[in-house]
Write a protein that holds these residues in place. Structure first.
Motif, short mmCIF file in Angstrom:
data_model
loop_
_atom_site.label_atom_id
_atom_site.label_comp_id
_atom_site.label_asym_id
_atom_site.label_seq_id
_atom_site.Cartn_x
_atom_site.Cartn_y
_atom_site.Cartn_z
N GLY A 133 0.94 -1.25 -0.12
CA GLY A 133 -0.07 -0.11 0.18
C GLY A 133 0.78 1.12 0.00
O GLY A 133 2.01 1.22 -0.14
N SER A 134 0.15 2.16 0.21
CA SER A 134 0.63 3.54 0.30
C SER A 134 -0.16 4.63 1.17
O SER A 134 -1.37 4.46 1.44
N GLY A 135 0.59 5.69 1.72
CA GLY A 135 -0.08 6.59 2.73
C GLY A 135 0.78 6.68 3.69
O GLY A 135 2.16 6.43 3.81
N GLU A 136 0.27 6.90 4.90
CA GLU A 136 0.99 7.05 6.09
C GLU A 136 1.32 5.64 6.70
O GLU A 136 0.84 4.93 6.61
N PRO A 137 2.61 5.64 7.27
CA PRO A 137 3.14 4.12 7.47
C PRO A 137 2.34 3.63 8.75
O PRO A 137 2.33 4.18 9.86
N VAL A 138 2.19 2.33 8.89
CA VAL A 138 1.53 1.71 9.81
C VAL A 138 2.20 0.46 9.99
O VAL A 138 2.40 -0.63 9.14
N VAL A 139 2.87 0.12 11.43
CA VAL A 139 3.60 -1.01 11.42
C VAL A 139 2.76 -1.98 12.17
O VAL A 139 2.14 -1.83 13.36
N LEU A 140 2.76 -3.40 11.80
CA LEU A 140 1.91 -4.41 12.35
C LEU A 140 2.77 -4.96 13.06
O LEU A 140 3.68 -6.01 12.68
N LEU A 141 2.47 -5.51 14.50
CA LEU A 141 3.30 -6.63 15.40
C LEU A 141 2.27 -7.60 15.81
O LEU A 141 1.31 -7.28 16.48
N HIS A 142 2.82 -8.83 15.52
CA HIS A 142 1.99 -9.84 16.21
C HIS A 142 2.34 -10.44 17.48
O HIS A 142 3.04 -9.82 18.23
N GLY A 143 1.44 -11.44 17.96
CA GLY A 143 1.61 -12.06 19.19
C GLY A 143 2.72 -13.18 19.30
O GLY A 143 3.21 -13.60 18.26
N ILE A 144 2.94 -13.60 20.44
CA ILE A 144 3.96 -14.75 20.65
C ILE A 144 3.55 -16.20 20.12
O ILE A 144 2.59 -16.33 19.97
#
Length: 276
Positions: free
Chosen positions: A26-37
């Motif tokens: 995608g494009s636009g403002e950056p969003v970082v996604l972090l998963h669980g254990i």
């Protein structure tokens, strides 16, 4: 779409190199996604397409999980170290104070990045770190049981189970309220991710003392909790609100501990609203 980046972090033994795998859409403002254990970046697949229509989405495999290598020998998996690694990862990718979204362990890490001023906004879905000692023991015991089951099952058994609704429920109902919605291939992949992750035991060991006790006064925070979370009970969301009084606390009706699969449209809307 998958790439590996390397960077250096500071440890008691000196500067060490760490690598991490990520996918970017995608494009636009950056969003970082972090998963669980025990999970991997593919946990976000139900929502990445929706988010990528409006955001630059970077889904990350945490060190020692998914396709990311383990941390170097002797480097702890504690909150300060892993948060430092994520901060350096963002620097390497040219992300200055991105929006950070995390689930479970990822939610705790997202809050820590917000506390350190490294996130523009934080969205934490059922974040770890707001438990009582009894609740922590229950969650860790459940996670260990899931890990042992994954280790004990040969791949053909996992594949056969994932082809049926009953089998998918047996494999994933602890984290999903609607496990039959998860595709069979995804259930197999995440069972293998839980089985093969090198960061599982050291993360649990470091998590024995993990409590989030700080306000995050200068960063907009959204905390969302599934009404059917069986791993971290939703009353922990009320504690999160007490610790972070300015946070917006949202209920996710009908969702389990990993809500992206249970209601992708709702979770994507929460994230997009929080990152506007």
């Amino acid at each position: 779409m998958t790439a590996t980046v390397s960077f250096r972090i500071d440890t008691p033994a000196g500067s060490r190199e760490v690598s991490a795998v990520h996918q970017r859409h995608g494009s636009g403002e950056p969003v970082v996604l972090l998963h669980g254990i025990g999970h991997h970046l593919q946990a976000w697949e139900p929502v990445t397409g929706i988010l990528a229509a409006e955001r630059d989405v970077i889904a990350v495999d945490l060190p020692g999980f998914g396709a990311s290598p383990a941390l170097p020998d002797g480097v702890p998996y504690d909150l300060p170290t892993v948060a430092q690694a994520l901060g350096r990862l963002c620097e390497t990718l040219g992300l200055h104070r991105p929006h950070v979204v995390g689930n479970s362990l990822g939610g705790l890490l997202a809050l820590e990045l917000g506390r350190q001023g490294l996130a523009r906004t934080v969205t934490a879905l059922s974040p770890a770190g707001f438990w009582t000692e009894g609740e922590r023991r229950f969650a860790f015991g459940t996670l260990r049981a899931m890990r042992q089951a994954a280790l004990a099952m040969p791949l053909p058994v996992v594949q056969r189970a994932a082809r049926t609704a009953v089998g998918r429920a047996a494999l994933t109902s602890t984290i999903y309220a609607r496990p039959t919605r998860r595709p069979a291939a995804a259930v197999v992949a995440e069972t293998l991710a839980l089985r093969d992750c090198t960061g599982f035991e050291p993360t649990l060991a470091a998590g024995r003392d993990a409590l989030f006790v700080h306000d995050v006064p200068d960063v907009p925070v959204t905390v969302a909790w599934g009404s059917r979370d069986r791993l971290l009970l939703r009353r922990q969301g009320v504690r999160a609100k007490r610790v972070i009084p300015g946070a917006r606390l949202i209920r996710l009706p009908g969702c389990g501990h990993v809500p992206m699969n249970d209601d992708p449209a709702l979770v994507a809307r929460v994230i997009l609203d929080a990152t506007r």
